[in-house]
Every structure is written in C-alpha cells, then in structure tokens.
Design a protein around this motif. Structure first.
Motif, PDB file in Angstrom:
ATOM      1  N   GLY A   1       0.824  -1.199   0.000  1.00  0.00           N
ATOM      2  CA  GLY A   1       0.000   0.000   0.000  1.00  0.00           C
ATOM      3  C   GLY A   1       0.860   1.251   0.000  1.00  0.00           C
ATOM      4  N   THR A   2       0.449   2.255  -0.755  1.00  0.00           N
ATOM      5  CA  THR A   2       1.164   3.534  -0.774  1.00  0.00           C
ATOM      6  C   THR A   2       0.177   4.650  -1.050  1.00  0.00           C
ATOM      7  N   GLY A   3       0.440   5.841  -0.509  1.00  0.00           N
ATOM      8  CA  GLY A   3      -0.512   6.934  -0.692  1.00  0.00           C
ATOM      9  C   GLY A   3       0.080   8.282  -0.363  1.00  0.00           C
ATOM     10  N   ASP A   4      -0.802   9.229  -0.063  1.00  0.00           N
ATOM     11  CA  ASP A   4      -0.415  10.609   0.248  1.00  0.00           C
ATOM     12  C   ASP A   4      -1.073  11.040   1.547  1.00  0.00           C
ATOM     13  N   SER A   5      -0.295  11.671   2.409  1.00  0.00           N
ATOM     14  CA  SER A   5      -0.795  12.282   3.638  1.00  0.00           C
ATOM     15  C   SER A   5      -0.273  13.710   3.678  1.00  0.00           C
ATOM     16  N   THR A   6      -1.174  14.650   3.857  1.00  0.00           N
ATOM     17  CA  THR A   6      -0.813  16.069   3.732  1.00  0.00           C
ATOM     18  C   THR A   6      -1.409  16.877   4.877  1.00  0.00           C
ATOM     19  N   ALA A   7      -0.656  17.841   5.359  1.00  0.00           N
ATOM     20  CA  ALA A   7      -1.154  18.817   6.329  1.00  0.00           C
ATOM     21  C   ALA A   7      -0.867  20.210   5.785  1.00  0.00           C
TER      22      ALA A   7
ATOM     23  N   LYS B   1     -10.444   6.650  11.060  1.00  0.00           N
ATOM     24  CA  LYS B   1     -11.004   7.552  10.063  1.00  0.00           C
ATOM     25  C   LYS B   1     -11.831   6.745   9.063  1.00  0.00           C
ATOM     26  N   ALA B   2     -13.002   7.256   8.742  1.00  0.00           N
ATOM     27  CA  ALA B   2     -13.880   6.614   7.768  1.00  0.00           C
ATOM     28  C   ALA B   2     -13.721   7.276   6.413  1.00  0.00           C
ATOM     29  N   GLY B   3     -13.863   6.502   5.359  1.00  0.00           N
ATOM     30  CA  GLY B   3     -13.765   7.039   4.009  1.00  0.00           C
ATOM     31  C   GLY B   3     -14.468   6.145   3.013  1.00  0.00           C
ATOM     32  N   PHE B   4     -14.285   6.435   1.746  1.00  0.00           N
ATOM     33  CA  PHE B   4     -14.853   5.579   0.711  1.00  0.00           C
ATOM     34  C   PHE B   4     -13.724   4.844   0.004  1.00  0.00           C
ATOM     35  N   THR B   5     -14.049   3.679  -0.534  1.00  0.00           N
ATOM     36  CA  THR B   5     -13.056   2.868  -1.238  1.00  0.00           C
ATOM     37  C   THR B   5     -13.650   2.347  -2.532  1.00  0.00           C
TER      38      THR B   5
ATOM     39  N   ASP C   1     -10.026   6.895   0.024  1.00  0.00           N
ATOM     40  CA  ASP C   1      -9.873   8.314   0.341  1.00  0.00           C
ATOM     41  C   ASP C   1     -10.563   8.586   1.668  1.00  0.00           C
ATOM     42  N   PHE C   2      -9.793   9.107   2.633  1.00  0.00           N
ATOM     43  CA  PHE C   2     -10.331   9.365   3.961  1.00  0.00           C
ATOM     44  C   PHE C   2     -10.694  10.838   4.173  1.00  0.00           C
ATOM     45  N   GLY C   3     -10.691  11.611   3.106  1.00  0.00           N
ATOM     46  CA  GLY C   3     -11.098  13.001   3.200  1.00  0.00           C
ATOM     47  C   GLY C   3     -10.128  13.841   4.005  1.00  0.00           C
ATOM     48  N   SER C   4     -10.617  14.966   4.530  1.00  0.00           N
ATOM     49  CA  SER C   4      -9.769  15.872   5.313  1.00  0.00           C
ATOM     50  C   SER C   4     -10.530  16.382   6.531  1.00  0.00           C
ATOM     51  N   HIS C   5      -9.779  16.790   7.529  1.00  0.00           N
ATOM     52  CA  HIS C   5     -10.374  17.391   8.720  1.00  0.00           C
ATOM     53  C   HIS C   5      -9.380  18.384   9.307  1.00  0.00           C
ATOM     54  N   ASP C   6      -9.864  19.287  10.169  1.00  0.00           N
ATOM     55  CA  ASP C   6      -9.042  20.351  10.735  1.00  0.00           C
ATOM     56  C   ASP C   6      -8.689  20.050  12.189  1.00  0.00           C
ATOM     57  N   ARG C   7      -7.447  20.368  12.561  1.00  0.00           N
ATOM     58  CA  ARG C   7      -6.994  20.313  13.938  1.00  0.00           C
ATOM     59  C   ARG C   7      -6.263  21.620  14.248  1.00  0.00           C
ATOM     60  N   THR C   8      -6.318  22.057  15.500  1.00  0.00           N
ATOM     61  CA  THR C   8      -5.711  23.329  15.905  1.00  0.00           C
ATOM     62  C   THR C   8      -4.712  23.086  17.035  1.00  0.00           C
TER      63      THR C   8
ATOM     64  N   ALA D   1      -3.027  27.783  15.559  1.00  0.00           N
ATOM     65  CA  ALA D   1      -2.758  27.526  14.143  1.00  0.00           C
ATOM     66  C   ALA D   1      -3.545  26.290  13.722  1.00  0.00           C
ATOM     67  N   THR D   2      -4.224  26.380  12.586  1.00  0.00           N
ATOM     68  CA  THR D   2      -5.079  25.287  12.107  1.00  0.00           C
ATOM     69  C   THR D   2      -4.357  24.472  11.032  1.00  0.00           C
ATOM     70  N   TYR D   3      -4.497  23.173  11.115  1.00  0.00           N
ATOM     71  CA  TYR D   3      -3.920  22.252  10.138  1.00  0.00           C
ATOM     72  C   TYR D   3      -5.064  21.476   9.482  1.00  0.00           C
ATOM     73  N   LYS D   4      -5.102  21.478   8.159  1.00  0.00           N
ATOM     74  CA  LYS D   4      -6.056  20.653   7.426  1.00  0.00           C
ATOM     75  C   LYS D   4      -5.323  19.378   7.013  1.00  0.00           C
ATOM     76  N   VAL D   5      -5.726  18.263   7.592  1.00  0.00           N
ATOM     77  CA  VAL D   5      -5.045  16.988   7.400  1.00  0.00           C
ATOM     78  C   VAL D   5      -5.867  16.093   6.475  1.00  0.00           C
ATOM     79  N   SER D   6      -5.217  15.508   5.462  1.00  0.00           N
ATOM     80  CA  SER D   6      -5.916  14.619   4.523  1.00  0.00           C
ATOM     81  C   SER D   6      -5.068  13.375   4.255  1.00  0.00           C
ATOM     82  N   ASP D   7      -5.748  12.263   3.961  1.00  0.00           N
ATOM     83  CA  ASP D   7      -5.068  10.990   3.739  1.00  0.00           C
ATOM     84  C   ASP D   7      -5.772  10.193   2.646  1.00  0.00           C
TER      85      ASP D   7
END
Length: 235
Positions: free
Chosen positions: A49-55, A177-181, A204-211, A216-222
């Motif tokens: 498995g390989t993917g992208d995780s971004t903040a 985290k819930a997402g669609f496959t 795709d697990f979408g994105s959500h915000d953490r502070t 400072a707010t981080y939008k995290v997606s996976d």
C-alpha cells in the motif's frame, strides 16, 4: 481504537456470511458460463500500500514549512482476510464483501535541510464493506467494487524544539477515520473451489481540521492505494 476498528470489520464479515447462507438459490442461465461463481467464499490477500498524507496550515510549523504544508508518502505491507457472497445471473456476477486487514504504510521526516518542522503518519488496522459487480467469462471474473472503509491512522505535524516536537506548536492524533473505497479485481478459478485474485483498491479518507495551542489550524488529509494478490476458497 485499533481494537474497535478490528471488531467492527470482523462483525461486518460475519454478517455477510450469515446473510449469504440464508439466501435463496441464485439462477444461472443455462449455457451462459460453464463455471458458477455464486456462493460463499473466504480467503486472504497480500501486497503493498502507498498513498499521500498532507497537512496544510494557516500559520503552523512555526513558519518553517514551505508554503505552510507538509507532504508525506506513506508506504508498506498490506494484508487482509476477506469473506463474501456472490450471486450470478447469466454472465453478470454481483455480491457483498467484507475485509479485515492491516496496513503497515508509514512515512516521516524531522528537520529537513536544517528547518525546524516535522511530519509523521502511520496506518494500522482497517475494515471495509463493499458491493461488487462483475462479468464472468467461464472461470475468469472481472469485477469492480465500491463501499466504505474505516482505518486507524496515527499522525503528527508541527514545529520542533531542539529536535523534539514542540508540544504547544504541534498536533498529534490516533484515530479511526472513515472514508470511501473503490477498486477492481481480476479472478480466476483454478479448481471448482479455489480462486486466485489480483486486486487493486483506492481509499480516500477526506480531510479534517486540527488546531494547536497557538491557534494555528492544520487541514489533514489521507488517501491510500493498495495492490495485492490473493487466494480464496469457494464453499
């Protein structure tokens, strides 16, 4: 949290099999295909498995991260147990499938090129429930799938202080985290009861915000891709 994800996915797989055993006999049109794909099956799949995780932040990372963002490419082992039920009408095959597995995909960096920010992410247990539809050519089946997935994902992003995470300028979380496959499979029945599979899926697990504590707010997606080979027994 990982235990909850595993129990959830396991119950899904058991529910599929219980429902399948109580189902009416499915009609296969005479002469449409020599092999009957209908019935209960269970097996295993192994692969990568390989993917992208971004903040992306509006002021985090202490201003060190280029464009206030961190990009990771987690990768690693992917394995799962699967169970499901197929119905068949003519060459059309459709069904439900539950999957319980483990993803060893992870990635991290600390103070790249002397800067003082970090990012890390790691997957764990996951479970999914999908609907499948395919086209059978005798003992070969080509199918597509789509459904829901829940995965345990641990991550951390933020500023460092003397080589360690700044507790006030960082975010950490371990959560399901819930997402669609979605995905596709190529299967071949080598015998009446044993089926080989080449399987691809994208989740795709979408994105959500953490502070963080500095507001400072981080939008995290996976998201994650998995390609695996497997074998299943048809009962």
């Amino acid at each position: 949290m990982k235990l909850k994800v595993g129990v959830f996915a396991g119950l899904l797989a058991v529910g599929i099999c219980d429902h399948a055993l109580a189902a009416d006999t499915v009609v296969v049109e005479p002469g449409s295909t020599a092999y009957n794909w209908s019935g209960v099956y269970a097996g295993v799949m192994l692969g990568y498995g390989t993917g992208d995780s971004t903040a992306v932040s509006d002021g985090g990372f202490d201003g060190s991260a280029p464009e206030d963002r961190a990009d990771l490419s987690p990768g690693g082992f992917a394995g799962a147990a699967v169970a499901g039920y197929n119905w068949q009408r003519g060459r059309l095959v459709y069904g439900l499938e539950g999957e319980l597995g483990y993803l060893g995909a992870k990635d991290s960096f600390w103070e790249p090129e002397g800067e003082d920010y970090f990012g890390q992410t790691e997957y764990g247990l996951y479970g999914s429930l999908v609907g499948r539809v395919g086209f059978a050519v005798d003992r070969t089946l080509i199918s597509a799938k789509a459904g829901l997935i829940v995965a345990d994902i641990d991550y951390g992003y933020g500023d460092t202080d003397d080589g360690e995470p700044d507790p006030e300028g960082s975010i950490f979380e371990s959560r399901a985290k819930a997402g669609f496959t979605v995905g596709a499979s190529l299967e071949h029945a080598f015998t009446d009861n044993w089926v080989g599979r080449l399987d691809y899926s994208y989740s795709d697990f979408g994105s959500h915000d953490r502070t963080d504590e500095y507001d400072a707010t981080y939008k995290v997606s996976d998201d994650i891709h998995m390609i695996r080979i497997g074998i299943a027994k048809k009962f």
